[in-house]
Motif scaffolding. Structure first.
Motif, short mmCIF file in Angstrom:
data_model
loop_
_atom_site.label_atom_id
_atom_site.label_comp_id
_atom_site.label_asym_id
_atom_site.label_seq_id
_atom_site.Cartn_x
_atom_site.Cartn_y
_atom_site.Cartn_z
N ILE A 97 43.24 -77.84 -10.63
CA ILE A 97 43.74 -77.13 -9.53
C ILE A 97 42.84 -77.33 -8.21
CG2 ILE A 97 43.94 -74.72 -8.30
CD1 ILE A 97 44.35 -73.69 -11.05
N ALA A 98 41.51 -77.69 -8.38
CA ALA A 98 40.79 -78.03 -7.28
C ALA A 98 41.10 -79.59 -6.95
CB ALA A 98 39.07 -77.95 -7.84
N LEU A 99 41.19 -80.53 -7.83
CA LEU A 99 41.87 -81.69 -7.41
C LEU A 99 43.14 -81.83 -6.97
CD1 LEU A 99 40.46 -83.78 -10.47
CD2 LEU A 99 39.94 -84.08 -8.09
N SER A 100 43.97 -80.85 -7.23
CA SER A 100 45.49 -80.72 -6.74
C SER A 100 45.52 -80.83 -5.08
CB SER A 100 46.15 -79.61 -7.15
OG SER A 100 45.94 -78.45 -6.74
N ASN A 101 44.43 -80.60 -4.45
CA ASN A 101 44.62 -80.47 -2.88
C ASN A 101 44.77 -82.07 -2.57
OD1 ASN A 101 41.96 -81.56 -2.97
ND2 ASN A 101 41.10 -80.29 -1.63
N GLY A 102 44.43 -82.91 -3.43
CA GLY A 102 44.67 -84.27 -3.16
C GLY A 102 46.22 -84.70 -2.56
N ILE A 103 47.25 -83.84 -3.00
CA ILE A 103 48.65 -83.89 -2.52
C ILE A 103 48.64 -83.73 -1.01
CG2 ILE A 103 50.68 -82.86 -2.78
CD1 ILE A 103 49.92 -81.66 -5.47
N GLY A 135 48.45 -85.78 4.57
CA GLY A 135 48.02 -85.95 6.32
C GLY A 135 47.61 -87.33 6.65
N GLN A 136 46.81 -88.09 5.39
CA GLN A 136 46.75 -89.40 5.57
C GLN A 136 47.68 -90.15 6.00
OE1 GLN A 136 43.97 -90.40 2.39
NE2 GLN A 136 42.28 -90.55 3.68
N SER A 137 48.73 -90.08 5.31
CA SER A 137 50.07 -90.97 5.29
C SER A 137 50.40 -90.89 6.75
CB SER A 137 51.06 -90.48 4.28
OG SER A 137 51.68 -89.45 4.70
N VAL A 181 38.64 -93.58 11.85
CA VAL A 181 37.88 -92.35 11.88
C VAL A 181 38.89 -91.10 11.57
CG1 VAL A 181 36.74 -90.78 13.52
CG2 VAL A 181 36.49 -93.11 13.43
N GLY A 182 39.94 -91.13 11.80
CA GLY A 182 40.99 -90.06 11.58
C GLY A 182 41.14 -89.90 10.06
N LEU A 183 41.21 -91.12 9.64
CA LEU A 183 41.40 -91.30 7.94
C LEU A 183 40.14 -90.40 7.17
CD1 LEU A 183 43.00 -94.75 7.23
CD2 LEU A 183 43.93 -92.42 7.09
N ALA A 184 39.14 -90.82 7.73
CA ALA A 184 37.86 -90.22 7.19
C ALA A 184 37.60 -88.73 7.33
CB ALA A 184 36.82 -91.16 7.58
N MET A 185 38.35 -88.42 8.31
CA MET A 185 38.06 -87.00 8.74
C MET A 185 39.17 -86.31 7.76
SD MET A 185 36.05 -86.01 10.89
CE MET A 185 35.00 -86.55 12.15
N CYS A 186 40.46 -86.90 7.51
CA CYS A 186 41.29 -86.30 6.70
C CYS A 186 40.92 -86.25 5.29
CB CYS A 186 42.63 -87.06 6.80
SG CYS A 186 43.51 -86.78 8.46
N GLU A 187 40.18 -87.16 4.85
CA GLU A 187 39.86 -87.55 3.54
C GLU A 187 38.59 -86.09 3.13
OE1 GLU A 187 38.21 -91.41 2.74
OE2 GLU A 187 39.25 -91.35 0.97
N THR A 188 38.11 -85.78 4.24
CA THR A 188 36.78 -84.86 3.79
C THR A 188 37.24 -83.76 2.80
OG1 THR A 188 36.16 -85.42 5.80
CG2 THR A 188 35.12 -83.68 4.81
N SER A 189 38.57 -83.19 3.05
CA SER A 189 39.03 -81.78 1.98
C SER A 189 39.21 -82.35 0.79
CB SER A 189 40.08 -81.25 2.80
OG SER A 189 41.30 -82.34 2.63
N GLY A 190 39.88 -83.84 0.53
CA GLY A 190 39.91 -84.25 -0.66
C GLY A 190 38.81 -84.54 -1.46
N ILE A 191 37.67 -84.94 -0.53
CA ILE A 191 36.60 -85.14 -1.37
C ILE A 191 35.92 -83.94 -1.74
CG2 ILE A 191 34.06 -85.83 -0.76
CD1 ILE A 191 36.01 -88.27 -1.18
N GLY A 215 37.32 -81.29 -2.62
CA GLY A 215 37.92 -80.93 -3.97
C GLY A 215 37.30 -81.67 -5.18
N LEU A 216 37.19 -83.01 -4.97
CA LEU A 216 36.57 -83.82 -6.07
C LEU A 216 35.03 -83.01 -6.57
CD1 LEU A 216 36.65 -86.09 -7.77
CD2 LEU A 216 35.40 -87.34 -5.76
N LEU A 217 34.35 -82.89 -5.36
CA LEU A 217 33.06 -82.44 -5.75
C LEU A 217 33.03 -81.39 -6.38
CD1 LEU A 217 31.31 -83.35 -2.34
CD2 LEU A 217 31.00 -84.41 -4.66
N ILE A 218 34.05 -80.20 -5.96
CA ILE A 218 34.24 -78.93 -6.57
C ILE A 218 34.40 -79.03 -7.95
CG2 ILE A 218 35.43 -76.83 -6.68
CD1 ILE A 218 35.45 -76.87 -3.57
#
Lengths: 90, 226
Positions: A17-23, A28-30, A56-66, A68-71
């Motif tokens: 479930i934590a990883l599903s925020n990748g959706i 957002g990145q797209s 820079v924008g892509l990296a900022m968006c990616e933070t939440s996915g990261i 999720g991965l760490l959790i």
């Protein structure tokens, strides 16, 4: 033994479930990439500026996915609530 | 390739156990390599001429590209800190390239990335106080002093998010390559992982290095310039 299996199952489901925020992260990145391509097509001379802003924008968006991965990784390998979970379910 | 960070040996320094992990050992290897490179560049510096040739071209090109990049982001006044970020850039890039050889990248350990992010954070605070003095402190209380806790949390989240971003990206590459090496039979482990390494180590590593450096530079310029 059975309770341990249950605990492992719960942990794996929660990690999934934590990883599903990748959706949403990918969505957002797209949007960021889509807008950047659109503006490069409109103004090809500003391509370099737009590209660096896009990264820079892509990296900022990616933070939440990261996060999720760490959790998910913390849940699987270094769960701080493992003892409590075992005593709760078992 | 392994998910865990192996502990190679334990030192006893004045009764305190010091663990020498794989990360520290790999960092030493990279440090030795970079120091040798730097010494060679320093020795070559004596024989530099007005019109560059050979190795001088490469050294000047690399330094000039990074200097221009830092000056563009920071402005002329603050660009004197660009050597530090050049070091961070080269170190992180060689960390990512190090994992091509099958070793664990030092940046796939939170300790390394947090150390670098904390250095950026300290530099941000020092530069803020140096260039704006009281104005920088005042920035915490804008637009009203009620917002102080929110501003403080926003500042404290900077090193955490900066370090987690790099760590998570490097760790995801490590995990995927570990899974690939662990799950596939031996005959597909030659040749095919090259593409995975190229994608997860070289491309991701280069992009994340660039992003780490540019976001640190943006933090510094946001704190120090008014």
């Amino acid at each position: 033994m059975e309770s341990l299996a249950k605990v492992i199952g719960v942990i794996h489901i929660s990690a999934a479930i934590a990883l599903s925020n990748g959706i949403f992260t990918t969505f957002g990145q797209s949007k960021v990439a889509c807008q950047a391509i659109e503006s490069i097509a409109r103004q090809p001379e500003a391509a370099n500026d737009i590209r660096s802003a896009m990264f820079v924008g892509l990296a900022m968006c990616e933070t939440s996915g990261i996060y999720g991965l760490l959790i998910a990784i913390i849940m699987l390998f270094a769960n701080p609530l493992l003892e409590k979970l075992i005593s709760l379910i078992g | 390739m392994n998910l865990n960070i192996d502990n190679l040996w334990v030192l006893n320094v004045a009764g305190i156990e010091v663990w020498i992990t794989e990360t520290i050992f790999n960092t030493w290897i990279i440090m030795a390599f970079l120091i040798v490179l730097a010494l060679i560049a320093r020795l070559k510096l004596k024989s530099f001429k007005e019109i560059p040739t050979g190795a001088q071209n490469v050294i000047e090109l690399v330094v000039e590209i990074f200097d221009n990049f830092a000056t563009e982001t920071l402005g002329e006044k603050l660009s004197y800190i660009s050597p530090w970020y050049f070091m961070v850039f080269v170190y992180l890039l060689s960390c990512c390239l190090f994992s091509i050889f099958g070793f664990r990248a030092p940046s796939a350990d939170w300790a390394t990335t947090f150390a670098l992010a904390f250095a950026s954070f300290s530099l941000m605070i020092i530069m803020g106080f140096k260039h704006r003095k009281g104005e920088y402190l005042k920035g915490f209380f804008t637009p009203h002093f009620i917002f102080f806790p929110m501003n403080l949390i926003g500042e404290l989240a900077k090193p955490v998010s900066l370090s987690f971003r790099l760590f998570g990206n490097m760790l995801s590459g490590t995990i995927i390559l570990t899974l690939y090496y662990g799950l596939t039979p031996l005959f597909v482990q030659f040749g095919i992982p090259v593409f995975l390494h190229a994608f997860f180590d070289v491309i991701f590593g280069a992009i994340q290095t660039y992003i780490f450096v540019i976001i640190s530079l943006m933090y510094v310029s946001g704190a120090a310039s008014d």
